[in-house]
Scaffold this motif. Structure first.
Motif, short mmCIF file in Angstrom:
data_model
loop_
_atom_site.label_atom_id
_atom_site.label_comp_id
_atom_site.label_asym_id
_atom_site.label_seq_id
_atom_site.Cartn_x
_atom_site.Cartn_y
_atom_site.Cartn_z
N GLY A 97 -3.31 2.99 -16.77
CA GLY A 97 -4.63 3.28 -17.28
C GLY A 97 -5.69 2.35 -16.70
O GLY A 97 -6.88 2.66 -16.71
N LYS A 98 -5.26 1.20 -16.19
CA LYS A 98 -6.18 0.23 -15.61
C LYS A 98 -6.18 0.26 -14.08
O LYS A 98 -6.82 -0.54 -13.44
CB LYS A 98 -5.81 -1.17 -16.09
CG LYS A 98 -5.94 -1.35 -17.59
CD LYS A 98 -5.57 -2.74 -18.02
CE LYS A 98 -5.73 -2.89 -19.52
NZ LYS A 98 -5.40 -4.23 -19.97
N LEU A 99 -5.46 1.19 -13.52
CA LEU A 99 -5.31 1.28 -12.08
C LEU A 99 -6.37 2.20 -11.48
O LEU A 99 -6.78 3.17 -12.12
CB LEU A 99 -3.92 1.84 -11.76
CG LEU A 99 -3.40 1.70 -10.36
CD1 LEU A 99 -3.24 0.24 -9.97
CD2 LEU A 99 -2.04 2.40 -10.25
N ASN A 100 -6.79 1.90 -10.27
CA ASN A 100 -7.73 2.76 -9.56
C ASN A 100 -7.08 4.13 -9.36
O ASN A 100 -5.97 4.23 -8.83
CB ASN A 100 -8.09 2.12 -8.22
CG ASN A 100 -9.17 2.86 -7.50
OD1 ASN A 100 -9.27 4.08 -7.56
ND2 ASN A 100 -10.00 2.11 -6.79
N LEU A 105 -3.70 9.07 -6.74
CA LEU A 105 -3.99 10.28 -5.99
C LEU A 105 -3.36 10.26 -4.60
O LEU A 105 -3.02 11.31 -4.05
CB LEU A 105 -5.50 10.47 -5.89
CG LEU A 105 -6.00 11.83 -5.45
CD1 LEU A 105 -5.47 12.93 -6.36
CD2 LEU A 105 -7.52 11.85 -5.45
N LYS A 106 -3.18 9.09 -4.06
CA LYS A 106 -2.54 8.96 -2.75
C LYS A 106 -1.12 9.54 -2.77
O LYS A 106 -0.64 10.05 -1.76
CB LYS A 106 -2.51 7.48 -2.37
CG LYS A 106 -1.89 7.19 -1.03
CD LYS A 106 -2.00 5.69 -0.73
CE LYS A 106 -1.32 5.35 0.57
NZ LYS A 106 -1.43 3.91 0.87
N LEU A 126 5.06 4.40 -4.39
CA LEU A 126 3.99 4.00 -5.29
C LEU A 126 4.26 2.60 -5.83
O LEU A 126 3.39 1.73 -5.83
CB LEU A 126 3.84 4.99 -6.44
CG LEU A 126 2.92 4.55 -7.59
CD1 LEU A 126 1.48 4.37 -7.11
CD2 LEU A 126 2.99 5.55 -8.74
N LEU A 127 5.48 2.34 -6.27
CA LEU A 127 5.82 1.02 -6.81
C LEU A 127 5.66 -0.06 -5.75
O LEU A 127 5.18 -1.16 -6.05
CB LEU A 127 7.25 1.02 -7.35
CG LEU A 127 7.51 1.90 -8.56
CD1 LEU A 127 8.96 1.80 -9.00
CD2 LEU A 127 6.58 1.55 -9.71
#
Length: 140
Positions: A97-100, A105-106, A126-127
Motif C-alpha cells: 500500500g506504500k509502494l509506488n 504495474l511493471k 518483483l521481490l
C-alpha cells in the motif's frame, strides 16, 4: 541443502494487528529454524518467499497451509538454491500500500498485487526489485 519457496495466499484478516502477529511469529520461529525471507502484503493478499533448509522450509509451508489466517494458498515457485537472496531478514516486510504503483504495474496488468494471476517467476522478479530498491523493511 538450501531451498527457496514462494507462495501466495489471501488473508482472512488483513488488519495491521494480524499482519504484525504474523511477522512477530515468523521472526521468532524463523531464527530458531534457519529460515529467512520476506512477506509482501496488500489488498488482502500475501506474497511470501522463504529460504532455508529443505525440511524446515517444507514444514513451515505445511504449517501455512493449515493456518486459519491464510486461504487460497498457492505454491508459485520452489527450487533448490546455491545461496540465499533474502538472507538479510528473518522476515522482511513490504507493505504494498506504500509502494509506488508503477513498480507493481511493471509486473502485472494492473497496479495491484495479484500473484494468483501471474507466474511464479514474475512474482520472484518483483521481490528482487523490491530488494534492489530497498523497499523491504525489517530486522534480522
Amino acid at each position: 541443502m538450501l531451498v527457496r519457496l514462494l507462495y501466495a495466499s489471501r488473508a482472512t484478516d488483513a488488519s495491521p494487528k494480524t499482519i504484525e502477529a504474523i511477522l512477530a511469529q515468523s521472526r521468532t520461529h524463523n531464527t530458531a529454524n534457519g529460515i529467512t525471507g520476506i512477506l509482501c502484503y496488500g489488498a488482502g493478499t500475501f506474497l511470501q518467499a522463504i529460504e532455508g533448509g529443505r525440511r524446515a522450509v517444507n514444514e513451515l509451508y505445511g504449517h501455512i497451509l493449515r493456518d486459519a489466517r491464510h486461504q487460497d494458498v498457492v505454491l508459485l515457485h520452489y527450487e533448490e538454491i546455491l545461496e540465499r537472496r533474502f538472507g538479510s531478514w528473518t522476515m522482511g516486510q513490504v507493505n504494498l500500500g506504500k509502494l509506488n504503483a508503477s513498480t507493481l504495474l511493471k509486473y502485472s496488468e494492473k497496479p495491484v498485487l495479484d500473484p494468483h494471476a501471474v507466474s511464479g517467476k514474475v512474482s520472484l522478479a518483483l521481490l528482487e526489485e523490491l530488494m534492489a530498491t530497498a523497499a523491504i523493511a525489517g530486522r534480522t
